[in-house]
Design a protein around this motif. Sequence first.
Motif, PDB file in Angstrom:
ATOM      1  N   TYR A 402      56.186 -66.478 -30.191  1.00 37.77           N
ATOM      2  CA  TYR A 402      55.844 -67.507 -31.128  1.00 37.77           C
ATOM      3  C   TYR A 402      55.737 -68.622 -30.535  1.00 37.77           C
ATOM      4  O   TYR A 402      56.023 -69.924 -31.240  1.00 37.77           O
ATOM      5  N   GLN A 403      56.393 -69.158 -29.602  1.00 33.87           N
ATOM      6  CA  GLN A 403      56.797 -70.290 -28.800  1.00 33.87           C
ATOM      7  C   GLN A 403      55.485 -71.083 -28.119  1.00 33.87           C
ATOM      8  O   GLN A 403      54.248 -69.827 -27.418  1.00 33.87           O
ATOM      9  N   ASP A 404      54.675 -71.756 -28.125  1.00 36.31           N
ATOM     10  CA  ASP A 404      53.768 -72.138 -27.962  1.00 36.31           C
ATOM     11  C   ASP A 404      53.858 -72.353 -26.333  1.00 36.31           C
ATOM     12  O   ASP A 404      54.202 -72.654 -25.268  1.00 36.31           O
ATOM     13  N   LYS A 407      55.017 -75.620 -23.391  1.00 36.47           N
ATOM     14  CA  LYS A 407      55.852 -75.227 -22.981  1.00 36.47           C
ATOM     15  C   LYS A 407      56.639 -74.671 -22.222  1.00 36.47           C
ATOM     16  O   LYS A 407      58.172 -74.016 -22.003  1.00 36.47           O
ATOM     17  N   LEU A 408      56.158 -73.319 -21.849  1.00 37.58           N
ATOM     18  CA  LEU A 408      56.512 -72.451 -21.005  1.00 37.58           C
ATOM     19  C   LEU A 408      56.790 -73.467 -20.087  1.00 37.58           C
ATOM     20  O   LEU A 408      55.629 -73.973 -19.342  1.00 37.58           O
ATOM     21  N   SER A 409      57.409 -72.678 -18.281  1.00 42.79           N
ATOM     22  CA  SER A 409      57.704 -73.619 -17.163  1.00 42.79           C
ATOM     23  C   SER A 409      56.048 -72.832 -16.743  1.00 42.79           C
ATOM     24  O   SER A 409      55.821 -71.717 -17.225  1.00 42.79           O
ATOM     25  N   GLY A 410      55.980 -73.117 -15.554  1.00 47.22           N
ATOM     26  CA  GLY A 410      54.405 -72.722 -14.793  1.00 47.22           C
ATOM     27  C   GLY A 410      55.011 -71.920 -14.395  1.00 47.22           C
ATOM     28  O   GLY A 410      53.420 -70.505 -14.551  1.00 47.22           O
ATOM     29  N   GLY A 411      55.360 -70.471 -14.060  1.00 47.43           N
ATOM     30  CA  GLY A 411      55.102 -70.113 -13.791  1.00 47.43           C
ATOM     31  C   GLY A 411      55.250 -68.341 -14.951  1.00 47.43           C
ATOM     32  O   GLY A 411      54.252 -67.347 -15.058  1.00 47.43           O
ATOM     33  N   ASN A 412      55.691 -68.924 -15.968  1.00 43.33           N
ATOM     34  CA  ASN A 412      55.880 -68.189 -17.009  1.00 43.33           C
ATOM     35  C   ASN A 412      54.200 -68.231 -17.641  1.00 43.33           C
ATOM     36  O   ASN A 412      53.851 -67.320 -19.032  1.00 43.33           O
TER      37      ASN A 412
HETATM   38  N1  LIG Z   1      59.270 -79.341 -22.605  1.00 43.69           N
HETATM   39  C1  LIG Z   1      60.159 -77.958 -23.716  1.00 43.69           C
HETATM   40  N2  LIG Z   1      59.839 -77.711 -24.442  1.00 43.69           N
HETATM   41  C2  LIG Z   1      60.749 -76.511 -24.803  1.00 43.69           C
HETATM   42  N3  LIG Z   1      61.157 -76.125 -23.961  1.00 43.69           N
HETATM   43  C3  LIG Z   1      61.333 -76.470 -22.488  1.00 43.69           C
HETATM   44  C4  LIG Z   1      60.656 -77.324 -22.398  1.00 43.69           C
HETATM   45  N4  LIG Z   1      60.591 -77.117 -20.509  1.00 43.69           N
HETATM   46  C5  LIG Z   1      60.750 -76.519 -20.249  1.00 43.69           C
HETATM   47  N5  LIG Z   1      61.179 -75.902 -21.386  1.00 43.69           N
HETATM   48  C6  LIG Z   1      62.174 -74.273 -20.779  1.00 43.69           C
HETATM   49  O1  LIG Z   1      63.185 -74.381 -20.038  1.00 43.69           O
HETATM   50  C7  LIG Z   1      63.248 -73.754 -19.195  1.00 43.69           C
HETATM   51  C8  LIG Z   1      63.418 -73.784 -17.187  1.00 43.69           C
HETATM   52  O2  LIG Z   1      61.815 -74.313 -17.635  1.00 43.69           O
HETATM   53  P1  LIG Z   1      61.229 -74.812 -15.893  1.00 43.69           P
HETATM   54  O3  LIG Z   1      59.953 -75.636 -16.219  1.00 43.69           O
HETATM   55  O4  LIG Z   1      62.590 -75.865 -15.470  1.00 43.69           O
HETATM   56  O5  LIG Z   1      62.142 -73.546 -15.068  1.00 43.69           O
HETATM   57  P2  LIG Z   1      61.378 -73.294 -13.688  1.00 43.69           P
HETATM   58  O6  LIG Z   1      62.628 -73.263 -12.894  1.00 43.69           O
HETATM   59  O7  LIG Z   1      60.490 -74.130 -13.311  1.00 43.69           O
HETATM   60  O8  LIG Z   1      60.285 -71.708 -13.185  1.00 43.69           O
HETATM   61  P3  LIG Z   1      58.660 -71.623 -12.967  1.00 43.69           P
HETATM   62  O9  LIG Z   1      59.542 -71.134 -11.337  1.00 43.69           O
HETATM   63  O10 LIG Z   1      58.177 -71.106 -13.489  1.00 43.69           O
HETATM   64  O11 LIG Z   1      58.167 -73.039 -12.470  1.00 43.69           O
HETATM   65  C9  LIG Z   1      62.631 -71.810 -19.818  1.00 43.69           C
HETATM   66  O12 LIG Z   1      62.864 -71.769 -20.775  1.00 43.69           O
HETATM   67  C10 LIG Z   1      60.957 -72.815 -20.343  1.00 43.69           C
HETATM   68  O13 LIG Z   1      60.175 -72.376 -21.495  1.00 43.69           O
END
Ligand SMILES: Nc1ncnc2c1ncn2[C@@H]1O[C@H](COP(=O)(O)OP(=O)(O)OP(=O)(O)O)[C@@H](O)[C@H]1O
Length: 510
Positions: A402-404, A407-412
């Motif tokens: 259900y998370q938008d 708000k996921l990280s780029g790879g996700n």
């Molecule tokens: N604005 C936001 N609101 C809610 N959750 C967030 C937000 N930004 C990041 N997150 C959560 O914080 C965690 C870390 O995210 P982040 O983007 O720092 O990962 P990352 O290591 O850069 O990954 P990637 O290799 O996919 O870029 C993740 O679980 C992400 O869903």
Amino acid sequence: MNAILEMRGISKSFTGVKALSDVNLSVMPAEIHAVVGENGAGKSTLMKVLSGVYPHGSYDGQILFEGEERQFRTVNDSEALGIIIIHQELALIPLMSIAENIFLGNAPTRFGVIDRSAVFEQSRALLDKVGLKDNPDTRIADIGVGKQQLVEIAKALSKKVRLLILDEPTASLNEADSDALLNLLMEFRRQGISSILISHKLNEISRVADRITVLRDGRTVGTIDCHEGPVPEDEIIRRMVDRDLESRFPKRVPKIGETIFEVRDWSVEDPLRPGRDAVHKLNFSVRAGEIVGIAGLMGAGRTEFAMSVFGRSWGRNIRGEVQMHGKPVDLTTVPRAIAAGLAYVTEDRKQLGLLLDEDIRKNITLAHLNGVSNRGVLDDIAELKTAEGYRQRMRIRSSSVYQDTGKLSGGNQQKVVLSKWLFAEPEVLILDEPTRGIDVGAKYEIYSIINDLADSGKGVVMISSEMPELLGICDRIMVMNEGQFVGAFQREEASQEKIMRAIMRKEILQ
Ligand SMILES: Nc1ncnc2c1ncn2[C@@H]1O[C@H](COP(=O)(O)OP(=O)(O)OP(=O)(O)O)[C@@H](O)[C@H]1O
Ligand SMILES: [Mg+2]
């Protein structure tokens, strides 16, 4: 020697997610410091804390830069000290030119007005430094994401830099351009400038990094010192993931059938250069159960080819014919292409792939609602199960389906886009840089799902700049250069060297 940067005990939460817990990072002067970790480990968040995107007060812990404690309230505060960050998601303005983007907000002026010729000249010089040959007057919208990345770096170089932060700078670059960029970082190091490099390309990391800090689930696992000699990639992976990865590519015995998709004499005019074909008289086919790779340098015309076939989403004066199962099909609009059984997963997920305000569940099932409906009525439970299945298999790091997706990280986010099209089960799936920005563990899962799709008799086309990946999973590899095929190799005979040689030789296949 004292560290130029010290981040101590950094913690940062978003509603429902603890993105960083007690993270430490120290960077020495004239050092290339790599930060690695799986998708969602917290890398980008840590850099946003450092640069003031997340202001002081919104996180716990301390930041020391050049020996003094700093409390940045905005990005301008950190930039004023020479901390320059280039984000994972590019922030250029599409309708403005390269030069305008480089000097946005700090253009050279003459008697108070923007000095256009100085903007042009200085842009030219900065573009030379990053190896981009395009005219500075070209609009951002008219160059690919790879080149946009280089413009971002040129833009960073227009400011005073003490610490350069690159969040996956080479994800969309081909090998030659990545090399140029890494050389640039090494040149900075000679000039005493430090950089933080975030990348999923571990071969690059082990080549240039002085030290590597590993994050896992928002915590620091440790820092590896590379001065004693190169650190094997497997060792970095072992620290990144908490499970064993036996190999990078899942095994598969291909069962290849009849031709299901065939493109004949396909030519496409470049809308920017009337009269010139960006793709010229291509012949291409995919058989049932086959995974066909398309290799080539950036700008070879691979994306242009794919997009022109998929609903004519690129190019003008498109000529040629497409057949599926031996019959001509109408692919002239995107909905028609999808209805005919074709899907195209783009390299630019922000532009064309996701509804960022919708949750993971909706995004995954969107392109194939029939798959989760009963007699035309959406079955909520089936939808939930499907989405949850992909979330687990792809290891999409999130609190729930259900998370938008915004708000996921780029790879996700990339994993959600892929799940969506894999679930749609098209007859022919064209993947354009599908694993860009994806961590090693999740790549393996993606390859497995691609294999499953092929084993169920579908055709897969994979455009990728990562040659080991093409060699690892494709049954056949086509090599493209300047809009034409210059090589074709079966799995057994293909090698990185042969592909490169075909690109150099430029002998056009008929
Ligand atoms: N604005 C936001 N609101 C809610 N959750 C967030 C937000 N930004 C990041 N997150 C959560 O914080 C965690 C870390 O995210 P982040 O983007 O720092 O990962 P990352 O290591 O850069 O990954 P990637 O290799 O996919 O870029 C993740 O679980 C992400 O869903
Ligand atoms: Mg990130």
